[in-house]
Design an enzyme around this catalytic site. Sequence first.
Site, PDB file in Angstrom:
ATOM      1  N   LYS A   1     -21.357  17.281  20.612  1.00  0.00           N
ATOM      2  CA  LYS A   1     -22.226  16.405  19.824  1.00  0.00           C
ATOM      3  C   LYS A   1     -21.464  16.117  18.535  1.00  0.00           C
ATOM      4  CE  LYS A   1     -25.791  19.223  20.029  1.00  0.00           C
ATOM      5  NZ  LYS A   1     -27.157  19.801  19.899  1.00  0.00           N
TER       6      LYS A   1
ATOM      7  N   THR B   1     -10.114 -24.294   2.396  1.00  0.00           N
ATOM      8  CA  THR B   1     -10.623 -24.481   1.045  1.00  0.00           C
ATOM      9  C   THR B   1     -11.436 -25.777   0.992  1.00  0.00           C
ATOM     10  OG1 THR B   1      -8.734 -25.783   0.262  1.00  0.00           O
ATOM     11  CG2 THR B   1      -8.530 -23.365   0.166  1.00  0.00           C
TER      12      THR B   1
ATOM     13  N   CYS C   1       0.817  -1.219   0.000  1.00  0.00           N
ATOM     14  CA  CYS C   1       0.000   0.000   0.000  1.00  0.00           C
ATOM     15  C   CYS C   1       0.849   1.267   0.000  1.00  0.00           C
ATOM     16  CB  CYS C   1      -0.935   0.014   1.213  1.00  0.00           C
ATOM     17  SG  CYS C   1      -2.190  -1.298   1.167  1.00  0.00           S
TER      18      CYS C   1
ATOM     19  N   GLY D   1      -6.417 -13.731   1.951  1.00  0.00           N
ATOM     20  CA  GLY D   1      -6.019 -12.542   1.213  1.00  0.00           C
ATOM     21  C   GLY D   1      -6.823 -12.271  -0.040  1.00  0.00           C
TER      22      GLY D   1
ATOM     23  N   TYR E   1     -14.043  14.218  23.430  1.00  0.00           N
ATOM     24  CA  TYR E   1     -14.289  15.588  22.967  1.00  0.00           C
ATOM     25  C   TYR E   1     -13.317  16.568  23.595  1.00  0.00           C
ATOM     26  CZ  TYR E   1     -16.098  20.311  23.085  1.00  0.00           C
ATOM     27  OH  TYR E   1     -16.192  21.679  23.006  1.00  0.00           O
TER      28      TYR E   1
END
Length: 569
Positions: A449, A288, A58, A297, A441
């Site tokens: 919120k 399998t 990636c 994968g 928060y």
Amino acid sequence: MNRIELSQPTRAEGSKMKIVIVGCVAGGASAAARARRLDASAEIIAFEKGEHPSFANCGLPYYVGGVIEARKKLLVAPIDMLRQRHRLDVRPGHEVTSIDTANKTVRVRDLEQNREFTEHYDKLILSPGATPIRPDIPGINSPRVLSLRDLADADRMHAAATADAKRAVIVGAGFIGVEVAENLVHRGIHVTVLQQDAQILSPWDPEMITPVDDGMRDKGIEVLLNETAIAIQETDAGVSVETRSGRQINADFVVACIGVSPDNRLAVKAGLRCAERGGIQVNAHMQTSDPDVYAVGDAVEVVDFISNSPTQIPLAGPANRQGRIAADHIFGRASRYRGTQGTAVVGVFDTTAAMTGLSEKSLRRLGRPYEKIYLHPMNHAGYYPGAQQMTLKLLFAPDDGRILGAQAVGKGGVEKRIDVIATAIQAGMTVEDLEEAELCYAPQYGHAKDAVNMAGFIASNVLRGDHPIVHVNEIPAPSDHAWIDVRTVKEFEAGHIPHATNIPIEGLPERLQELSRDRPLFVYCRVGQRGYMATRFLNQHGFQARNLSGGYLTYRLFEKAREIPKPLI
């Protein structure tokens, strides 16, 4: 996955387990490391066709673009670590060419020594990954047409991008395509992207991805939708790409990012059961059709967590979890793979898009009932410097409020909200549960919120019938309704929905006589909050009012998706 019956592995008491793994990147490396932690005495052999096991595929686009400067940073677990710390017999440059399930052996070719040998196994784990799709068009096998699957591919693309290249054509605008486009721009290369669909990043719904498309165009990338390459010809200066619409685009090189297909060649030759789309079929333990052979994968068919239908979703996170589950089951643990819900994120320049669960497109295709809401919250408290707006779309069941999917796009805080909703989906939560989610928060991080809470509030109001809504893509003919814009006069004059009447919310009580109770009133503001207040007020006075979910900003997202220029075919 559920087509394969479950089977518990057995072995002779006191014998040493021998595990052979084919492919040692994400799923394979995860399985090998987990197997070693479960059994210190097991013999674990991992064959990897490439030069390096356990690399960060990636991260390859970012090495090409110079964001990751050192190639060695892509080696997640260097081979010495795998051999010394985990005591794994890792053999790069070894290609497994066949499997004999009756005799429990694999045939292996040592690519460096150019010799073949046979290796026995007690348990076999297949992790061959997926192969880039190459369309059958003239010139596709030119050395100037690149792919990006492994480090060798990355080295070739890195060399091309740093060799005074000026132009590149990318065929395909999926995850890899848009990431490669961004990174080639970092190298100062002019990029043209050809995408055969009507949008980039096809897993998302089209209106949710327009900010990413806009961002790419703002950086000078030429994005051509409903377009693809039909021929590639080498020239003295590079290559010429002929498109379906008849354009000729000159470039130094081409990158094929059309997608991937499961690498199931070994499985097919061995007679293991594979799905119609090519994925190796496995059960919840990753076995399998042969109980001594596991597969993990990108090569396997998975079950969609929400729809419970078979699908093919190549993602790194699921691959790593599947490798761990296969190793667990080999050593007698009852680990099960729950399915894949497609949680994904992509960043292109300064815009992030993330999603989880089913898209609206998928729900329509499945014929499944759903409701949706849009909102446009800030990523943190608006009074704290640097607050940036995002768009969040939540999809849920109209009967019980079960969360079916979510998508978000913006500059910051996007993936955080999708991660929370992804966890809620795993827990089988409803939109009413999101109202009660207790999230951290502080003004620089979020709201008292949070955006997730707000999505829950809005969706729950819809579910309970307190908030009748209308969506941009389901608006009837203008003669059947009236639009009421409750924003300020200044906002209205800056842009509005055609045929709308501007009645700012502050003056709405005094202008009720201007409105008809005989036909629906579609109310909107900028993001939906004032429209909701106006809708509540109007309905309490006998009108048939519905609020445009997400307001004018959502309307503009849909309009932009329609306005993106498309080549003539």
